[in-house]
Scaffold this motif. Structure first.
Motif, PDB file in Angstrom:
ATOM      1  N   VAL A  32     -12.149  10.496   9.262  1.00  0.00           N
ATOM      2  CA  VAL A  32     -13.590  10.653   9.054  1.00  0.00           C
ATOM      3  C   VAL A  32     -14.264   9.296   8.880  1.00  0.00           C
ATOM      4  CG1 VAL A  32     -15.362  11.596   7.537  1.00  0.00           C
ATOM      5  CG2 VAL A  32     -13.347  12.969   8.087  1.00  0.00           C
ATOM      6  N   ALA A  33     -13.792   8.506   7.918  1.00  0.00           N
ATOM      7  CA  ALA A  33     -14.405   7.191   7.681  1.00  0.00           C
ATOM      8  C   ALA A  33     -14.188   6.254   8.868  1.00  0.00           C
ATOM      9  CB  ALA A  33     -13.831   6.572   6.410  1.00  0.00           C
ATOM     10  N   ALA A  34     -13.003   6.314   9.488  1.00  0.00           N
ATOM     11  CA  ALA A  34     -12.690   5.415  10.592  1.00  0.00           C
ATOM     12  C   ALA A  34     -13.583   5.673  11.805  1.00  0.00           C
ATOM     13  CB  ALA A  34     -11.223   5.555  10.983  1.00  0.00           C
ATOM     14  N   TYR A  35     -13.725   6.941  12.193  1.00  0.00           N
ATOM     15  CA  TYR A  35     -14.570   7.266  13.341  1.00  0.00           C
ATOM     16  C   TYR A  35     -16.044   6.964  13.041  1.00  0.00           C
ATOM     17  CZ  TYR A  35     -11.194   9.438  16.496  1.00  0.00           C
ATOM     18  OH  TYR A  35     -10.159   9.664  17.382  1.00  0.00           O
ATOM     19  N   THR A  36     -16.486   7.261  11.821  1.00  0.00           N
ATOM     20  CA  THR A  36     -17.892   7.050  11.482  1.00  0.00           C
ATOM     21  C   THR A  36     -18.258   5.573  11.552  1.00  0.00           C
ATOM     22  OG1 THR A  36     -17.905   8.994  10.042  1.00  0.00           O
ATOM     23  CG2 THR A  36     -19.648   7.384   9.718  1.00  0.00           C
ATOM     24  N   THR A  37     -17.488   4.737  10.888  1.00  0.00           N
ATOM     25  CA  THR A  37     -17.784   3.302  10.909  1.00  0.00           C
ATOM     26  C   THR A  37     -17.554   2.710  12.296  1.00  0.00           C
ATOM     27  OG1 THR A  37     -15.521   2.889  10.094  1.00  0.00           O
ATOM     28  CG2 THR A  37     -17.297   2.961   8.465  1.00  0.00           C
ATOM     29  N   GLY A  38     -16.575   3.257  13.030  1.00  0.00           N
ATOM     30  CA  GLY A  38     -16.311   2.740  14.373  1.00  0.00           C
ATOM     31  C   GLY A  38     -17.461   2.983  15.323  1.00  0.00           C
ATOM     32  N   VAL A  39     -17.983   4.221  15.345  1.00  0.00           N
ATOM     33  CA  VAL A  39     -19.105   4.536  16.237  1.00  0.00           C
ATOM     34  C   VAL A  39     -20.348   3.737  15.850  1.00  0.00           C
ATOM     35  CG1 VAL A  39     -20.685   6.371  16.940  1.00  0.00           C
ATOM     36  CG2 VAL A  39     -18.236   6.823  16.826  1.00  0.00           C
ATOM     37  N   LEU A  40     -20.615   3.623  14.554  1.00  0.00           N
ATOM     38  CA  LEU A  40     -21.782   2.859  14.114  1.00  0.00           C
ATOM     39  C   LEU A  40     -21.644   1.380  14.479  1.00  0.00           C
ATOM     40  CD1 LEU A  40     -22.419   4.448  10.598  1.00  0.00           C
ATOM     41  CD2 LEU A  40     -23.750   4.800  12.691  1.00  0.00           C
ATOM     42  N   SER A  41     -20.428   0.846  14.426  1.00  0.00           N
ATOM     43  CA  SER A  41     -20.236  -0.566  14.775  1.00  0.00           C
ATOM     44  C   SER A  41     -20.488  -0.809  16.257  1.00  0.00           C
ATOM     45  CB  SER A  41     -18.818  -1.012  14.399  1.00  0.00           C
ATOM     46  OG  SER A  41     -17.848  -0.467  15.284  1.00  0.00           O
ATOM     47  N   VAL A  42     -20.052   0.135  17.109  1.00  0.00           N
ATOM     48  CA  VAL A  42     -20.286  -0.028  18.547  1.00  0.00           C
ATOM     49  C   VAL A  42     -21.779  -0.051  18.845  1.00  0.00           C
ATOM     50  CG1 VAL A  42     -19.947   1.014  20.820  1.00  0.00           C
ATOM     51  CG2 VAL A  42     -18.077   1.011  19.177  1.00  0.00           C
ATOM     52  N   ARG A  43     -22.541   0.782  18.141  1.00  0.00           N
ATOM     53  CA  ARG A  43     -23.985   0.831  18.392  1.00  0.00           C
ATOM     54  C   ARG A  43     -24.690  -0.431  17.918  1.00  0.00           C
ATOM     55  NH1 ARG A  43     -26.448   6.903  18.088  1.00  0.00           N
ATOM     56  NH2 ARG A  43     -24.875   7.898  19.400  1.00  0.00           N
TER      57      ARG A  43
END
Length: 334
Positions: free
Chosen positions: A246-257
């Motif tokens: 949960v935390a990994a995907y959330t921060t990962g997607v936000l970082s790409v944006r």
């Protein structure tokens, strides 16, 4: 008197926030193996651990899916692609590769994804990329070869390498799809909604692949051993679900944006370094001199890639030292 903030300072803060999110994501993803290995040693099949991970995260994110229930009508292809590629595809292909080729080889091939992302951005999206990003990819790939000690167990298996390459391509889908709609302003799909529905799609697909009805469920009620320390299996599973997914995907997607697919992809190479260091500290798997050297090279590669690439929306040219302008229109469909 109001203080005016320049575009460059806002871009720098956005880039710094994106880099921080990318590092948190790499740390969260990198900790998944340390928590999963004791569960596997306790008797769970690796694919069953993956199914528990994705399905548990999908349940946690279910309220967000309900909140963004209009999203499947607006962006069905994006959600289906994210679930199939970024969630189910990466996991299934990687574990299929592990069954046929050494772990180090599979990990190295999977983390060729930053190079593939760079090729996607340059030749499919037709956007210029920095020389620093290209150099960062080369350094990161070389460093990863040392981190996983690829020379210690080379074995050529065409199908295994094909599965590993499939995992790399699915990881490209993760970075590219995470970037979709980031320039659409208020009309951009909410990243948390995309993640929630992606996990739901991934859980459904992995149910048919992992066949959880054959899982040894009593293992979850017992203990697991973390480098000699007894830990409840459910505690490790909670870490995998809440932090490593949960935390990994959330921060990962936000970082790409906030960054870009190519830069976030190179920074994500730190996941392998973090996983190796955590295994050293928590599992007692000692690092060799080449692994320490490789980790340092990956760090240099990640820093090189992100240091010379403007944040999204920056007016600076994307190609370092060139006169090319960043294309404002992406023209990429999910």
């Amino acid at each position: 008197m109001p203080v005016l903030t320049s575009e460059s300072s806002r871009g720098s803060r956005g880039k710094g926030a994106g880099l921080g999110l990318a590092l948190v994501s790499a740390l969260a993803f990198g900790g998944s193996g340390v928590a999963a290995k004791p569960l596997i040693e306790a008797g769970l099949d690796p694919l069953h651990v993956v199914w528990l991970r994705v399905t548990g995260a999908a349940v946690v994110m279910l309220p967000l899916a309900v909140r963004h229930r209009a999203l499947p009508r607006r962006r069905p292809a994006l959600l289906a692609g994210f679930g199939l590629l970024a969630v189910a595809g990466v996991q299934a292909c990687y574990f299929a590769a592990l069954s046929r080729i050494p772990v180090g080889v599979a990990l190295l091939v999977e983390y060729l994804a930053p190079a593939l992302v760079l090729g996607w951005v340059r030749f499919v999206q037709r956007r210029p990329v920095t020389r620093a990003a290209a150099l960062g990819v080369v350094l990161a790939a070389g460093g990863l070869a040392c981190v996983v000690e690829v020379w210690s167990g080379l074995g050529f298996d065409a199908l295994g390498l094909l599965f590993a390459l499939g995992a790399a391509c699915c990881q490209v889908g993760y970075f590219v799809l995470s970037d979709q709609g980031s320039d659409a302003g208020d009309q951009a799909p909410d990243p948390l909604g995309v993640i929630a529905y992606g996990l739901l799609v991934g859980a459904v697909v992995l149910t048919f692949v992992a066949r959880p009805w054959a899982m040894d469920w009593p293992v979850l009620a017992g203990p697991a051993h973390l480098n000699g320390t007894t830990v409840p299996a459910l505690v490790l599973l909670a870490w995998i679900v809440l932090v490593a997914t949960v935390a990994a995907y959330t921060t990962g997607v936000l970082s790409v944006r906030r960054l870009s697919p190519q830069v976030a992809g190179v920074v994500a190479c730190l996941e392998a370094v973090i996983a190796t260091v955590l295994a050293w500290v928590l599992l007692g798997e000692h690092l060799s001199a080449p692994q320490v050297f490789g980790g340092a090279v990956v760090l240099v590669g990640a820093f090189t890639a992100q240091s010379a690439t403007p944040a999204k929306g920056s007016p600076d040219p994307v190609a370092a030292g060139g006169a090319e302008r960043e294309l404002s229109a992406r023209g990429t469909a999910a």
